[in-house]
Design an enzyme around this catalytic site. Structure first.
Site, PDB file in Angstrom:
ATOM      1  N   TYR A 121       0.614   6.090  16.405  1.00 56.21           N
ATOM      2  CA  TYR A 121      -0.520   5.334  15.870  1.00 56.21           C
ATOM      3  C   TYR A 121      -1.796   6.174  15.947  1.00 56.21           C
ATOM      4  CZ  TYR A 121      -3.976   1.584  15.370  1.00 56.21           C
ATOM      5  OH  TYR A 121      -5.027   0.798  14.960  1.00 56.21           O
ATOM      6  N   VAL A 154       0.809  -1.222   0.000  1.00 62.37           N
ATOM      7  CA  VAL A 154       0.000   0.000   0.000  1.00 62.37           C
ATOM      8  C   VAL A 154       0.838   1.265   0.000  1.00 62.37           C
ATOM      9  CG1 VAL A 154      -1.983  -1.103   1.099  1.00 62.37           C
ATOM     10  CG2 VAL A 154      -0.244   0.030   2.527  1.00 62.37           C
TER      11      VAL A 154
END
Length: 264
Positions: free
Chosen positions: A158, A63
């Site tokens: 994150y 990706v």
């Protein structure tokens, strides 16, 4: 067609070989969609596509790589004759206190979680918009996290990447509308799921001393959740099917929490 019926539609799921991606792929297939498993884990992805049965396929996809996205989209369209649904699920979480931040690990999360999602939106738009390889519009579902809405220690980068996915979703939805692409863009905020990533997080926050044990870390999350339990993969997958279906036809540029109320 009933609202949750995805027959005649093709869905591509990134990070679809295992974990939440696998649950989403199975749910979409169960609703009638032809599913393209897109992952860097070739053996696992191909095996899952075979398990799902005829009409489903696997494509290798990194990706973070623009050319890999071009090839994966072209393969999906050539194999299935179209593309109607993209689920940007691929992601990685590396636990770290800010005082111990590793720049390489931070870049990895930024590349996979943020750039990977942005490239997915780019190539889905190019494929689905008028004049594109398919040109019939469609829907994009980005997977964010309850981490985008809470302040939980040791997941700063994150959390930042998942907050970025929220912003990408809303801007992409507006661009699609203003430019007449006919593509709805939404995101899901999953709660903590007791899969490999969730278990790894619990172990990590215990290891660095934030909780006495992984079990205590999990209990703390459950204690913050009004529904009183962790999320299941099926909880998240069902939300993805809803956002992929006509049942959500007027849901656009939205973030759907599937976190048992933890992030409210």
């Amino acid at each position: 067609m009933t609202p949750m019926d995805l027959n005649g539609r093709t869905a591509l799921v990134t990070g679809g070989a295992q974990g939440l991606g696998e649950a989403m792929a199975r749910a979409l297939a169960g609703a009638g969609a032809k599913v393209v498993i897109a992952d860097i884990q070739d053996d696992l992805g191909a095996k899952l596509a075979e398990t799902l049965g005829e009409g489903h396929s696997f494509v290798h996809l990194d990706v973070t790589d623009d050319a890999s996205w071009s090839a994966a989209m072209a393969s999906a369209v050539a194999t299935h004759g179209g593309l109607d649904i993209l689920v940007n699920n691929a992601g990685v979480e590396i636990t770290s206190l800010l005082v111990d931040l590793d720049p390489d690990q931070a870049r990895k999360m930024l590349d996979i979680n943020v750039l990977g999602t942005a490239l997915g939106i780019k190539h889905a738009f190019r494929t689905m918009r008028p004049g594109g390889a398919v040109g019939n519009g469609g829907t994009i579902i980005n997977i964010a996290s309850v981490a985008a809405t809470i302040a939980f220690p040791a997941i700063s980068i994150y959390s930042a990447t998942k907050s970025a996915i929220d912003r990408l979703t809303r801007v992409a939805s507006m661009e699609s509308g203003k430019l007449g692409y006919g593509v709805r863009v939404n995101c899901v905020y999953p709660g903590l799921v007791p899969n490999r990533m969730g278990a790894g997080l619990a172990a990590d926050v215990a290891r660095i001393g934030l909780f006495p044990s992984p079990e205590e870390a999990v209990n703390a999350v459950v204690g913050l959740t009004p529904s009183g339990r962790l999320a299941s993969p099926e909880d998240i997958a069902d939300a993805v099917v809803f956002l992929a279906s006509d049942k959500s036809a007027f849901v656009n540029g939205a973030g759907l929490p599937v976190d048992g109320g933890m992030g409210m």
